[in-house]
Write a protein that holds these residues in place. Structure first.
Motif, short mmCIF file in Angstrom:
data_model
loop_
_atom_site.label_atom_id
_atom_site.label_comp_id
_atom_site.label_asym_id
_atom_site.label_seq_id
_atom_site.Cartn_x
_atom_site.Cartn_y
_atom_site.Cartn_z
N THR A 309 54.99 51.23 39.86
CA THR A 309 53.70 50.76 39.37
C THR A 309 53.91 49.81 38.20
N VAL A 310 52.87 49.03 37.91
CA VAL A 310 52.93 48.04 36.83
C VAL A 310 51.79 48.33 35.85
N PRO A 311 52.07 48.45 34.55
CA PRO A 311 50.98 48.58 33.57
C PRO A 311 50.24 47.25 33.47
N VAL A 312 48.97 47.26 33.81
CA VAL A 312 48.21 46.01 33.87
C VAL A 312 46.87 46.17 33.18
N ILE A 313 46.41 45.08 32.57
CA ILE A 313 45.07 45.01 32.00
C ILE A 313 44.32 43.93 32.77
N TYR A 314 43.26 44.32 33.46
CA TYR A 314 42.43 43.36 34.17
C TYR A 314 41.37 42.83 33.20
N SER A 315 41.30 41.51 33.08
CA SER A 315 40.37 40.87 32.15
C SER A 315 39.15 40.36 32.91
N VAL A 316 37.97 40.70 32.40
CA VAL A 316 36.71 40.35 33.07
C VAL A 316 35.85 39.53 32.14
N ASN A 317 35.41 38.38 32.61
CA ASN A 317 34.55 37.51 31.83
C ASN A 317 33.14 37.55 32.42
N LEU A 318 32.27 38.31 31.78
CA LEU A 318 30.91 38.46 32.30
C LEU A 318 30.02 37.26 32.00
N ARG A 319 30.53 36.30 31.25
CA ARG A 319 29.75 35.08 31.03
C ARG A 319 29.87 34.12 32.22
N ASP A 320 30.82 34.39 33.09
CA ASP A 320 31.00 33.58 34.30
C ASP A 320 30.18 34.22 35.43
N PRO A 321 29.15 33.54 35.95
CA PRO A 321 28.32 34.15 37.01
C PRO A 321 29.13 34.59 38.23
N ALA A 322 30.20 33.86 38.55
CA ALA A 322 31.00 34.21 39.74
C ALA A 322 31.65 35.59 39.58
N THR A 323 31.87 36.02 38.34
CA THR A 323 32.49 37.31 38.11
C THR A 323 31.64 38.46 38.64
N PHE A 324 30.33 38.28 38.61
CA PHE A 324 29.46 39.36 39.08
C PHE A 324 29.62 39.59 40.59
N PHE A 325 29.96 38.54 41.33
CA PHE A 325 30.22 38.72 42.75
C PHE A 325 31.56 39.44 42.96
N ALA A 326 32.56 39.05 42.17
CA ALA A 326 33.86 39.73 42.26
C ALA A 326 33.74 41.19 41.85
#
Length: 379
Positions: A309-326
């Motif tokens: 496994t890999v220690p990972v931090i997923y970064s989310v930008n809620l100011r980008d409208p496309a992020t809400f679909f992802a």
């Protein structure tokens, strides 16, 4: 100066997290991956690869065979004028021929996997189906009996069984039949599960493979309702998954979710969303130990754990409208940490509040005196 003051806070800022992979403190090889539609799709597809139909690929028709401990009954017919196996005195004799089949006493398959049949000798039957045993006995009687006909019946099944344990009404051993029982058949035989369906995982142990998927996935997709094989073990596990919400969310808590899974959008909603007054909409993060083969990593990980496994931090930008679909397809996993950092303006306000309270206490005191003089009460 702000860092020297030791400002109160619930966790690191977005800037701190963004710079962490390149810092000297990153001794554990933490990677940062920005969440987009492609990343969400890869993670969703990787979950499909862990379903029963993918893990236990191969024989889907079952493997119903005889083994040591089973009890068999062998019956032989012989055509006239043969007399090797005909039994005129039997109550099964017909009026036309006064002949009847020879039915041998039931016998248990030996530890070496064989049975004894007169004039056929010791017949190895381990791993054979009933039809294969009939064919083998027939072959051995050729030239000894006149056109023999052989019937083999399984009087008692002790080896072609499936064991069911865990959160079921009755933990039992279920004999398999030529019907080729499936997972849901066996669970029904055990009386069903004792916990809510959406919180139960079904673990299948087959030889060296052990894997589990949500019961609801088996119910909704028939290709996951596998045909079981002798020796399989089904374990019903009550497993309420959970993630932890921290930082500038509506509530900081451990949040349970169904075994069938949860999306990032649902996780944000269940944790109360982000706080308008202090959250950094560009600083939403998911902390996770991700299996190495779950992603085509944008940057190859520098460290992989012994568990692959890999220690990972997923970064989310809620100011980008496309992020809400992802976010509607990005899967949340058990033991994830969802963290929302404070906005930079929030940190500045904290700093200014501390500076004001330290450098201008007289202003506060004067304000209280003026309030008391005007109203006659401390405010």
């Amino acid at each position: 100066m702000a860092s020297g003051c030791g400002l109160p806070g619930s966790g690191p800022t977005r800037a701190t997290i963004d710079k962490y992979p390149e810092s000297d403190k990153n001794t554990t090889g933490i990677s940062i991956v920005e969440v987009n539609a492609s990343i969400a799709r890869q993670l969703r597809d990787s979950l499909q690869k862990t379903m029963f139909s993918a893990v236990f690929s191969g024989n889907t028709l079952g493997n119903y065979s005889v083994g040591p401990g089973d009890i068999l009954e062998v019956t032989v017919w012989e055509s006239p004028p043969g007399t090797l196996f005909n039994n005129p005195g039997s109550e099964l004799a017909t009026a036309q021929t006064a002949m009847a089949p020879m039915r041998f006493p039931e016998q248990q398959v030996n530890s070496d996997g064989s049975i004894s049949v007169p004039f056929a000798g010791y017949v190895p039957v381990r791993g054979l189906t009933l039809r294969q045993i009939e064919e083998e006995i027939y072959r051995r009687l050729q030239g000894k009996a006149n056109d023999p006909q052989v019937l083999v019946r399984l009087a008692k099944n002790t080896t072609s069984t499936v064991t069911v344990v865990g959160e079921v009404t009755n933990s039992i051993i279920v004999p398999l039949t030529p019907k080729r029982e499936r997972i849901l058949d066996i669970l029904a035989t055990a009386g069903g599960v004792k916990q809510p369906v959406n919180k139960v995982m079904i673990q299948l142990t087959r030889a060296e493979k052990v894997h589990s998927i949500p019961l609801k996935a088996i119910i909704s997709d028939n290709k996951e309702n596998l045909v079981l094989e002798p020796g399989d073990i089904l374990t019903a596990l009550y497993q309420p998954n959970s993630f932890i919400a921290l930082g500038a969310t509506g509530k900081n808590a451990e949040v349970e979710f169904e075994a069938t899974g949860l999306t990032l959008a649902q996780a944000l909603a269940r944790s109360g969303g982000v706080q308008d007054g202090r959250a950094d909409a560009q600083g939403v993060f998911i902390f996770r130990l991700e299996p190495m083969d779950s992603l085509k990593w944008p940057t190859p990980p520098t460290i992989v754990t012994p568990e692959n496994t890999v220690p990972v931090i997923y970064s989310v930008n809620l100011r980008d409208p496309a992020t809400f679909f992802a976010a509607q397809s990005f899967p949340i996993k058990d033991k994830d940490v969802l963290y929302v950092s404070n906005a930079p303006a929030t940190e500045i306000m904290k700093f200014l509040s501390i500076i004001t309270s330290v450098t201008s206490p007289s202003l506060n005191t004067l304000g209280y005196i003026r309030s008391f003089t005007a109203t006659g009460a401390w405010n």
